[in-house]
Design a protein around this motif. Structure first.
Motif, PDB file in Angstrom:
ATOM      1  N   LYS A 320       0.837  -1.207   0.000  1.00  0.00           N
ATOM      2  CA  LYS A 320       0.000   0.000   0.000  1.00  0.00           C
ATOM      3  C   LYS A 320       0.877   1.263   0.000  1.00  0.00           C
ATOM      4  O   LYS A 320       0.622   2.218  -0.733  1.00  0.00           O
ATOM      5  CB  LYS A 320      -0.903  -0.034   1.239  1.00  0.00           C
ATOM      6  CG  LYS A 320      -1.889   1.099   1.307  1.00  0.00           C
ATOM      7  CD  LYS A 320      -2.928   0.835   2.365  1.00  0.00           C
ATOM      8  CE  LYS A 320      -3.789   2.071   2.531  1.00  0.00           C
ATOM      9  NZ  LYS A 320      -4.878   1.891   3.454  1.00  0.00           N
ATOM     10  N   LYS A 321       1.929   1.204   0.829  1.00  0.00           N
ATOM     11  CA  LYS A 321       2.829   2.351   0.929  1.00  0.00           C
ATOM     12  C   LYS A 321       3.529   2.584  -0.422  1.00  0.00           C
ATOM     13  O   LYS A 321       3.641   3.714  -0.898  1.00  0.00           O
ATOM     14  CB  LYS A 321       3.875   2.070   2.016  1.00  0.00           C
ATOM     15  CG  LYS A 321       4.390   3.327   2.689  1.00  0.00           C
ATOM     16  CD  LYS A 321       5.216   2.958   3.903  1.00  0.00           C
ATOM     17  CE  LYS A 321       6.306   3.977   4.102  1.00  0.00           C
ATOM     18  NZ  LYS A 321       7.414   3.437   4.915  1.00  0.00           N
ATOM     19  N   ALA A 322       3.963   1.467  -1.027  1.00  0.00           N
ATOM     20  CA  ALA A 322       4.661   1.571  -2.315  1.00  0.00           C
ATOM     21  C   ALA A 322       3.760   2.206  -3.374  1.00  0.00           C
ATOM     22  O   ALA A 322       4.223   2.851  -4.297  1.00  0.00           O
ATOM     23  CB  ALA A 322       5.118   0.191  -2.760  1.00  0.00           C
ATOM     24  N   ARG A 323       2.459   2.008  -3.217  1.00  0.00           N
ATOM     25  CA  ARG A 323       1.525   2.589  -4.187  1.00  0.00           C
ATOM     26  C   ARG A 323       0.900   3.874  -3.660  1.00  0.00           C
ATOM     27  O   ARG A 323      -0.206   4.233  -4.028  1.00  0.00           O
ATOM     28  CB  ARG A 323       0.414   1.582  -4.509  1.00  0.00           C
ATOM     29  CG  ARG A 323       0.914   0.442  -5.334  1.00  0.00           C
ATOM     30  CD  ARG A 323      -0.097  -0.682  -5.327  1.00  0.00           C
ATOM     31  NE  ARG A 323       0.554  -1.966  -5.421  1.00  0.00           N
ATOM     32  CZ  ARG A 323       0.750  -2.632  -6.558  1.00  0.00           C
ATOM     33  NH1 ARG A 323       0.313  -2.159  -7.676  1.00  0.00           N
ATOM     34  NH2 ARG A 323       1.367  -3.786  -6.558  1.00  0.00           N
ATOM     35  N   ARG A 324       1.586   4.506  -2.762  1.00  0.00           N
ATOM     36  CA  ARG A 324       1.146   5.772  -2.152  1.00  0.00           C
ATOM     37  C   ARG A 324      -0.276   5.680  -1.608  1.00  0.00           C
ATOM     38  O   ARG A 324      -1.145   6.517  -1.899  1.00  0.00           O
ATOM     39  CB  ARG A 324       1.231   6.908  -3.163  1.00  0.00           C
ATOM     40  CG  ARG A 324       2.666   7.153  -3.568  1.00  0.00           C
ATOM     41  CD  ARG A 324       2.785   8.533  -4.170  1.00  0.00           C
ATOM     42  NE  ARG A 324       3.930   8.589  -5.042  1.00  0.00           N
ATOM     43  CZ  ARG A 324       3.953   9.167  -6.227  1.00  0.00           C
ATOM     44  NH1 ARG A 324       2.871   9.759  -6.683  1.00  0.00           N
ATOM     45  NH2 ARG A 324       5.033   9.190  -6.943  1.00  0.00           N
ATOM     46  N   GLY A 325      -0.514   4.623  -0.851  1.00  0.00           N
ATOM     47  CA  GLY A 325      -1.795   4.510  -0.154  1.00  0.00           C
ATOM     48  C   GLY A 325      -2.937   3.991  -0.987  1.00  0.00           C
ATOM     49  O   GLY A 325      -4.043   3.805  -0.500  1.00  0.00           O
ATOM     50  N   ARG A 326      -2.654   3.733  -2.260  1.00  0.00           N
ATOM     51  CA  ARG A 326      -3.764   3.290  -3.098  1.00  0.00           C
ATOM     52  C   ARG A 326      -3.695   1.794  -3.389  1.00  0.00           C
ATOM     53  O   ARG A 326      -3.309   1.389  -4.476  1.00  0.00           O
ATOM     54  CB  ARG A 326      -3.770   4.066  -4.419  1.00  0.00           C
ATOM     55  CG  ARG A 326      -4.385   5.444  -4.283  1.00  0.00           C
ATOM     56  CD  ARG A 326      -4.245   6.181  -5.575  1.00  0.00           C
ATOM     57  NE  ARG A 326      -2.837   6.197  -5.994  1.00  0.00           N
ATOM     58  CZ  ARG A 326      -2.297   7.139  -6.746  1.00  0.00           C
ATOM     59  NH1 ARG A 326      -3.035   8.127  -7.195  1.00  0.00           N
ATOM     60  NH2 ARG A 326      -1.025   7.088  -7.072  1.00  0.00           N
TER      61      ARG A 326
END
Ligand SMILES: NC(=O)c1ccc[n+]([C@@H]2O[C@H](COP(=O)([O-])OP(=O)(O)OC[C@H]3O[C@@H](n4cnc5c(N)ncnc54)[C@H](O)[C@@H]3O)[C@@H](O)[C@H]2O)c1
Ligand SMILES: [Zn+2]
Length: 358
Positions: A320-326
Motif C-alpha cells: 500500500k505504501k509503495a503505491r502511495r496509499g492506493r
C-alpha cells in the motif's frame, strides 16, 4: 485443436492449443521465415526441446539449443546474460528468432532476451506448463528478478506465435499442475462464468489431465486474458482485473519467504478477497462457498497456509505504501465478474486475513 489470432500493437499472432502440434509449430516457423532459430529451454524440459528442434530442422532451418538450470533462480541477470551471449555466438541476426520451450521461467527470461537482442527479434513461445499456457505466454510481459525484487527488470515484448502442446502436460509434476488451477479459477471467478461451470462439471476429467478438456480450459483462459490485454497492453488500468487474489496472495508469498507457492498463495488471496467482498456487501455468501468448493476440488489449498497473520498484514501495508496509499483490491461481484480499484478499510483486511489464517 483450436487456434486464436490475437491482436497486439505490434501485429497479430496465432495461439494454437492442442496435442502433438509439431506440424503446427513447423508451419508457424515456416510462415515467420526466420534466418535462424535459437531454442532456449531448461534442464527438465530438454527432451521436449530436442523434439522441437527436430521438428524445426525438418523445415530446413538452422537451430541451436541453450539449456538453463531449471527453476525460478534462472530468472536472473546472470542467466539473461548467458542467453544474450548465446544469441551473439550463434550470430542470430535481426531476421532470426528465439524459441522459448518451457514454463514461465524460461518464457520470461528468453522473452526478455528476445526483446533486447538486436533491439528485438521475434519470439515463438512453446509453453510446457499449464501456468505458462494459461497465463505467462500471453500478454507480452517478459522479465527477470533483481536481487531483492521479483519481475522488476523487464519489457513488454509480444510473441510472434504461441504453440501450446498439451502433450507436454503429461510429465508435469502434480504440484505445478495443481497450482495452475489457482489462475484458472481466477479467470473463471473474475471474468468467465461459463468457465466456472465447465470447471465445476469436469473436475474428475481435469484430475486425469484429459487433453480434450484441457484444450477447452486453456482456450477460455487465453481468450479471457487476451481480452483484457487488448484493452490495456501496457498494464495501466483494466489489466488490473488479472490481479484478482494477488493482493493478499503476493503478501502471503512475501511473508513466508516464498515457501508458499504462487498458486497456493493466489488461492488464499481469492478466499480473502471474496470474504472481504461479502463483508462490504459487494457479493453474496454463495460466491464464497462456490469458490471455496471449486478451489478445494483442485486441491487448493492442500492444507491451510501456515503463516504469521501480522507478517502478511505488514506485507499488504508495504504494498500500500509503495503505491502511495492506493491499494486497489479486485473485488468479485458475482461469478464471472470482478471489479478492480476497490479501497478496503484496514480493520476489515485485518479481520479477514487473521481469520483466514487461524
Ligand atoms: N510473463 C507473465 O505474464 C507471467 C505471468 C505469470 C507468471 N509468470 C512467471 O512464470 C514463472 C512460473 O512459471 P511456471 O509455473 O511455468 O514455472 P517454471 O517455468 O519454473 O516451471 C516449473 C517446473 O516445471 C518444470 N517443467 C516445465 N515444463 C515441464 C514439463 N512439461 N514436464 C515436466 N517438468 C516441466 C520446470 O523445469 C520447472 O522445474 C514465474 O517466474 C512467474 O513470475 C510470468
Ligand atoms: Zn499469478
Amino acid at each position: 485443436m483450436v487456434r486464436l489470432i490475437l491482436d497486439s500493437s505490434t501485429g497479430s499472432y496465432p495461439v494454437v492449443i492442442g496435442s502433438n502440434l509439431h506440424r503446427e509449430l513447423r508451419n508457424a516457423i515456416t510462415r515467420l521465415d526466420p534466418t535462424g532459430a535459437a531454442i532456449v529451454t531448461d534442464t527438465n524440459v530438454r527432451p521436449w526441446a530436442l523434439k522441437v528442434a527436430k521438428a524445426i530442422k525438418r523445415a530446413g532451418l538452422k537451430t541451436s539449443l541453450l539449456v538453463l538450470p531449471a527453476g525460478e533462480r534462472s530468472k536472473s541477470l546472470a542467466q539473461l546474460e548467458r542467453v544474450l551471449t548465446f544469441l551473439e555466438r550463434q550470430k542470430v541476426d535481426r531476421g532470426g528468432c528465439v524459441i522459448a520451450v518451457g514454463g514461465g521461467t524460461v518464457g520470461d527470461v528468453a522473452g526478455l532476451a528476445a526483446a533486447m537482442w538486436q533491439r528485438g527479434v521475434r519470439l515463438v513461445a512453446v509453453p510446457t506448463t499449464l501456468l505458462a499456457m494459461v497465463d505467462s505466454s500471453i500478454g507480452g510481459k517478459a522479465g527477470v528478478n533483481g536481487r531483492r525484487s521479483k519481475n522488476a527488470i523487464g519489457a513488454f515484448w509480444q510473441p510472434s506465435a504461441v504453440i501450446s502442446d498439451l502433450a507436454a502436460i503429461e510429465t508435469l509434476p502434480p504440484a505445478s499442475y495443481r497450482d495452475a488451477f489457482a489462475e484458472v479459477v481466477k479467470y473463471a471467478v473474475a471474468m468467465d462464468r461459463g468457465l466456472f461451470d465447465l470447471l465445476q462439471r469436469n473436475t474428475p476429467r481435469l484430475a486425469d489431465r484429459d487433453p480434450a478438456m484441457l484444450e477447452r480450459i486453456v482456450f477460455r483462459c487465453v481468450a479471457a486474458k487476451a481480452l483484457v490485454v487488448a484493452k490495456d497492453e501496457r498494464d495501466r488500468g483494466p489489466r488490473a482485473i488479472l490481479n484478482y487474489g494477488h493482493t493478499a496472495g503476493h503478501a502471503l508469498e512475501a511473508a513466508t519467504g516464498f515457501r508458499v507457492s504462487h498458486g497456493r498463495a493466489v488461492a488464499f488471496g481469492m478466499r480473502v478477497a471474496a470474504r472481504i467482498a461479502v463483508a462490504m456487501d459487494l457479493c453474496s455468501k454463495r460466491l464464497v462457498e462456490s469458490q471455496d468448493e471449486l478451489l478445494a476440488s483442485f486441491g487448493l489449498p492442500d492444507r491451510p497456509p501456515s503463516a504469521d497473520a501480522k507478517k502478511v498484514l505488514a506485507a499488504i501495508a508495504l504494498d500500500k505504501k509503495a503505491r502511495r496509499g492506493r491499494v486497489a483490491w479486485v473485488m468479485p461481484r458475482r461469478i464471472g465478474h470482478a471489479e478492480p480499484g476497490h479501497a478496503v478499510p484496514g480493520a476489515l483486511v485485518r479481520r479477514v486475513v487473521t481469520r483466514s489464517l487461524a
